[in-house]
Design an enzyme around this catalytic site. Structure first.
Site, mmCIF file in Angstrom:
data_model
loop_
_atom_site.group_PDB
_atom_site.id
_atom_site.type_symbol
_atom_site.label_atom_id
_atom_site.label_comp_id
_atom_site.label_asym_id
_atom_site.label_seq_id
_atom_site.Cartn_x
_atom_site.Cartn_y
_atom_site.Cartn_z
ATOM 1 N N SER A 144 0.842 -1.191 0.000
ATOM 2 C CA SER A 144 0.000 0.000 0.000
ATOM 3 C C SER A 144 0.877 1.239 0.000
ATOM 4 C CB SER A 144 -0.895 0.012 1.244
ATOM 5 O OG SER A 144 -1.566 1.257 1.372
ATOM 6 N N TYR A 158 -2.076 -0.248 10.206
ATOM 7 C CA TYR A 158 -2.199 -0.833 8.864
ATOM 8 C C TYR A 158 -0.976 -0.469 8.010
ATOM 9 C CZ TYR A 158 -3.952 -1.419 4.074
ATOM 10 O OH TYR A 158 -4.100 -1.765 2.745
#
Length: 249
Positions: A144, A158
């Site tokens: 990501s 995250y």
């Protein structure tokens, strides 16, 4: 013609779904790994079969090592020798600052996003490595943009889990390069998927898109194109690389 058998974790929605449909169009036999959304997974399988492709759906929570092993064994039995893995499954909790995090939440995210991806990669290598009689293959990890940007005030946990995926990509690529296995990663950001609703803000991409250099969010199909290319023979001399896909951010 070489047969491509590809396992996609989290293949029931978003980037995983788009990747499954695209790879099937390119002739891959697909295993859709999913945790709980059986109907969505079976829908993807049905779409692939409708267009003449071959696919199965296998339930597995990748945070559970035994379930991961069973999933790969089912691929062995029903599809044959694995050639590709898309480590796509990941979870996101509601937006929070560091002061709102607790150990249980952090452990939960790392169990799926990090440990799960490691175990999936391990099982793939056991099957693809030349020393084990495999025919080589390719792994694409879905990281990501958060791993670079940190996701402050929203998802630092995250983001940190995706930082670990970046390190896995680098280290594993070097470890298995001589075994005929390539390992690369895509780092999408600000993509229109259902994951934003998991974080409590379904409209997050629309909120931030004007701050992006390209002034728009991305589509899962755009990420799928990159994943498909990294899995393909056209990327045969590429390993340990990262494709950033966040509209220039």
């Amino acid at each position: 013609m070489k047969k491509h058998i590809t396992l996609i974790t989290g293949g029931d929605r978003g980037i995983g779904r788009a990747t499954a449909l695209l790879l099937a169009q390119k002739g891959h036999t697909i295993c859709i790994g999913y945790r709980s959304q059986q109907a969505q997974a079976e829908e993807v399988v049905a779409l692939i079969r409708r267009d003449g492709g071959n696919a199965i759906a296998v339930q597995a929570d990748i945070a559970d090592e035994e379930q991961v092993i069973a999933m790969f064994q089912q691929v062995d039995r029903e599809l044959g020798m694995l050639t590709g893995l898309v480590n796509n499954a990941g979870i996101l909790k509601s937006q929070a600052t560091i002061e709102q995090l607790d150990a249980q939440r952090i452990a939960s995210i790392f169990a799926t996003n990090v440990s799960g991806s490691f175990i999936c990669a391990r099982e793939a290598v056991k099957r693809m490595a030349l020393r084990h009689g495999g025919q080589g293959g390719a792994i694409v990890n879905v990281s990501s943009a958060a791993s670079r940007l940190g996701a402050p005030h929203e998802y630092v946990d995250y983001a940190a889990s995706k930082g670990a995926i970046d390190t896995l990509t680098t280290g594993l690529s070097l470890e298995v390069a001589a075994q005929g296995i390539r390992v690369n990663a895509v780092r999408p950001g600000f993509i229109y998927t259902g994951m934003h609703a998991d974080g409590g803000e379904p409209g997050r991409v629309d909120r931030v898109k004007e701050s992006l250099p390209m002034k728009r969010g991305g589509q899962p199909e755009e990420v799928a194109q990159a994943i498909a290319w990294l899995l393909s023979d056209e990327a045969s001399y590429i390993t340990g690389s990262f494709l950033d896909m966040a509209g220039g951010k």
